[in-house]
Write a protein that holds these residues in place. Structure first.
Motif, PDB file in Angstrom:
ATOM      1  N   GLY A  53      50.233  58.837  50.712  1.00 34.81           N
ATOM      2  CA  GLY A  53      49.724  59.487  49.415  1.00 34.81           C
ATOM      3  C   GLY A  53      48.557  58.602  49.252  1.00 34.81           C
ATOM      4  N   THR A  54      48.117  58.991  47.828  1.00 31.47           N
ATOM      5  CA  THR A  54      47.007  58.364  47.423  1.00 31.47           C
ATOM      6  C   THR A  54      47.435  57.392  46.266  1.00 31.47           C
ATOM      7  N   TYR A  55      46.779  56.148  46.353  1.00 30.10           N
ATOM      8  CA  TYR A  55      47.318  54.993  45.422  1.00 30.10           C
ATOM      9  C   TYR A  55      46.080  54.120  44.842  1.00 30.10           C
ATOM     10  N   VAL A  56      46.272  53.668  43.967  1.00 32.52           N
ATOM     11  CA  VAL A  56      45.329  52.831  43.009  1.00 32.52           C
ATOM     12  C   VAL A  56      46.074  51.474  43.060  1.00 32.52           C
ATOM     13  N   PHE A  57      45.546  50.219  43.465  1.00 32.90           N
ATOM     14  CA  PHE A  57      46.212  48.850  43.459  1.00 32.90           C
ATOM     15  C   PHE A  57      45.627  48.478  42.370  1.00 32.90           C
ATOM     16  N   GLU A  58      46.523  47.873  41.478  1.00 33.65           N
ATOM     17  CA  GLU A  58      46.375  46.994  40.232  1.00 33.65           C
ATOM     18  C   GLU A  58      46.756  45.463  40.358  1.00 33.65           C
ATOM     19  N   VAL A  59      45.627  44.832  40.592  1.00 28.06           N
ATOM     20  CA  VAL A  59      46.015  43.247  41.013  1.00 28.06           C
ATOM     21  C   VAL A  59      45.825  42.387  39.761  1.00 28.06           C
ATOM     22  N   SER A  60      46.940  41.553  39.523  1.00 29.54           N
ATOM     23  CA  SER A  60      47.125  40.490  38.208  1.00 29.54           C
ATOM     24  C   SER A  60      46.756  39.562  38.760  1.00 29.54           C
ATOM     25  N   ASN A  61      45.979  38.605  37.934  1.00 27.65           N
ATOM     26  CA  ASN A  61      45.888  37.113  38.267  1.00 27.65           C
ATOM     27  C   ASN A  61      46.576  36.273  37.202  1.00 27.65           C
ATOM     28  N   ASN A  62      47.854  35.846  37.812  1.00 29.73           N
ATOM     29  CA  ASN A  62      48.857  34.954  36.664  1.00 29.73           C
ATOM     30  C   ASN A  62      48.503  33.605  36.998  1.00 29.73           C
ATOM     31  N   HIS A  63      47.271  33.114  36.749  1.00 28.69           N
ATOM     32  CA  HIS A  63      46.928  31.766  37.059  1.00 28.69           C
ATOM     33  C   HIS A  63      46.873  31.300  38.243  1.00 28.69           C
TER      34      HIS A  63
ATOM     35  N   PRO B 114      49.688  63.545  43.294  1.00 27.26           N
ATOM     36  CA  PRO B 114      48.953  62.688  42.181  1.00 27.26           C
ATOM     37  C   PRO B 114      48.625  61.476  42.662  1.00 27.26           C
ATOM     38  N   VAL B 115      47.729  60.743  42.114  1.00 25.61           N
ATOM     39  CA  VAL B 115      47.459  59.255  42.190  1.00 25.61           C
ATOM     40  C   VAL B 115      48.381  58.190  41.837  1.00 25.61           C
ATOM     41  N   LYS B 116      49.253  57.414  42.610  1.00 28.02           N
ATOM     42  CA  LYS B 116      50.230  56.471  42.086  1.00 28.02           C
ATOM     43  C   LYS B 116      49.873  55.103  41.933  1.00 28.02           C
ATOM     44  N   THR B 117      50.216  54.163  41.175  1.00 30.53           N
ATOM     45  CA  THR B 117      49.772  52.932  40.990  1.00 30.53           C
ATOM     46  C   THR B 117      50.796  52.001  41.794  1.00 30.53           C
ATOM     47  N   ILE B 118      50.205  51.012  42.683  1.00 35.78           N
ATOM     48  CA  ILE B 118      50.976  49.950  43.207  1.00 35.78           C
ATOM     49  C   ILE B 118      50.567  48.692  42.435  1.00 35.78           C
ATOM     50  N   SER B 119      51.230  47.856  41.665  1.00 34.97           N
ATOM     51  CA  SER B 119      51.137  46.713  40.850  1.00 34.97           C
ATOM     52  C   SER B 119      51.192  45.492  41.920  1.00 34.97           C
ATOM     53  N   LEU B 120      50.353  44.712  42.034  1.00 35.57           N
ATOM     54  CA  LEU B 120      50.440  43.406  42.712  1.00 35.57           C
ATOM     55  C   LEU B 120      50.114  42.338  41.644  1.00 35.57           C
ATOM     56  N   GLU B 121      51.001  41.222  41.667  1.00 39.46           N
ATOM     57  CA  GLU B 121      50.714  39.985  40.882  1.00 39.46           C
ATOM     58  C   GLU B 121      50.186  38.894  41.844  1.00 39.46           C
ATOM     59  N   GLN B 122      49.315  38.078  41.350  1.00 47.69           N
ATOM     60  CA  GLN B 122      49.113  37.099  42.313  1.00 47.69           C
ATOM     61  C   GLN B 122      49.261  35.604  41.522  1.00 47.69           C
ATOM     62  N   THR B 123      50.104  34.602  42.126  1.00 46.45           N
ATOM     63  CA  THR B 123      50.176  33.292  41.552  1.00 46.45           C
ATOM     64  C   THR B 123      49.472  32.503  42.445  1.00 46.45           C
ATOM     65  N   LYS B 124      49.521  31.163  42.225  1.00 47.30           N
ATOM     66  CA  LYS B 124      48.942  30.245  43.162  1.00 47.30           C
ATOM     67  C   LYS B 124      49.367  30.231  44.595  1.00 47.30           C
TER      68      LYS B 124
ATOM     69  N   PHE C 140      51.374  36.230  46.840  1.00 46.50           N
ATOM     70  CA  PHE C 140      51.657  37.446  45.840  1.00 46.50           C
ATOM     71  C   PHE C 140      53.082  37.342  45.461  1.00 46.50           C
ATOM     72  N   VAL C 141      53.333  38.027  44.543  1.00 47.22           N
ATOM     73  CA  VAL C 141      54.830  37.883  43.937  1.00 47.22           C
ATOM     74  C   VAL C 141      55.465  39.078  45.082  1.00 47.22           C
ATOM     75  N   GLN C 142      54.823  39.974  45.217  1.00 47.79           N
ATOM     76  CA  GLN C 142      55.344  41.235  46.119  1.00 47.79           C
ATOM     77  C   GLN C 142      55.166  40.803  47.430  1.00 47.79           C
ATOM     78  N   LYS C 143      56.211  40.535  48.267  1.00 41.81           N
ATOM     79  CA  LYS C 143      56.113  39.880  49.636  1.00 41.81           C
ATOM     80  C   LYS C 143      55.910  41.022  50.790  1.00 41.81           C
ATOM     81  N   ALA C 144      56.479  42.174  50.257  1.00 42.31           N
ATOM     82  CA  ALA C 144      56.255  43.370  51.326  1.00 42.31           C
ATOM     83  C   ALA C 144      56.496  44.438  50.595  1.00 42.31           C
ATOM     84  N   LEU C 145      55.797  45.659  50.761  1.00 45.29           N
ATOM     85  CA  LEU C 145      55.972  46.790  50.185  1.00 45.29           C
ATOM     86  C   LEU C 145      56.419  47.980  50.969  1.00 45.29           C
TER      87      LEU C 145
END
Length: 128
Positions: A51-61, A28-38, A41-46
């Motif tokens: 497998g197969t992934y979709v990256f979900e990138v959030s822009n938190n200001h 199955p396709v899994k999701t990796i969520s990443l959040e960016q701040t100024k 990235f909030v996630q410093k290492a993963l």
């Protein structure tokens, strides 16, 4: 004779369809969520499994627009030909938005990810 051929075609089509669905269920396709701040990235290492992934990138200001670049570790990240193109967001994530990438298959190894629009350091993504 035409009915036999038509039935055979339907049975073969169903068999191929079932096999494809079985393979999709195994991977199955899994999701990796990443959040960016100024500036980061909030996630410093993963660490993830192959497998197969979709990256979900959030822009938190973080910036007016953000994105994602993924490169196999050891390749020159400044050269677009080394980027994994399916890991680009399909549209830049504007302030307060989240955008996704296409499905990206990751093999074992190390990768780096960063954002050139909201200049961030390069972070490590390990695939086991």
């Amino acid at each position: 004779m035409k009915k036999v051929v038509a039935i055979l075609v339907v049975v073969l089509a169903f068999t191929f369809s079932s096999n494809a669905q079985d393979k999709m269920m195994d991977n199955p396709v899994k999701t990796i969520s990443l959040e960016q701040t100024k500036g980061e990235f909030v996630q410093k290492a993963l660490t993830v499994s192959e497998g197969t992934y979709v990256f979900e990138v959030s822009n938190n200001h973080a910036a007016k627009e953000v994105g994602l670049v993924l490169v196999p570790k050891g390749k020159d990240a400044s050269k677009p030909e080394n980027h994994i193109k399916t890991a680009y967001v399909t549209a830049v994530a504007k302030d307060g938005e989240t955008q996704k990438t296409k499905a990206t298959t990751l093999a074992k190894g190390e990768y780096v990810y960063f954002c050139p629009l909201n200049p961030t350091p390069q972070y490590t993504l390990t695939v086991q």
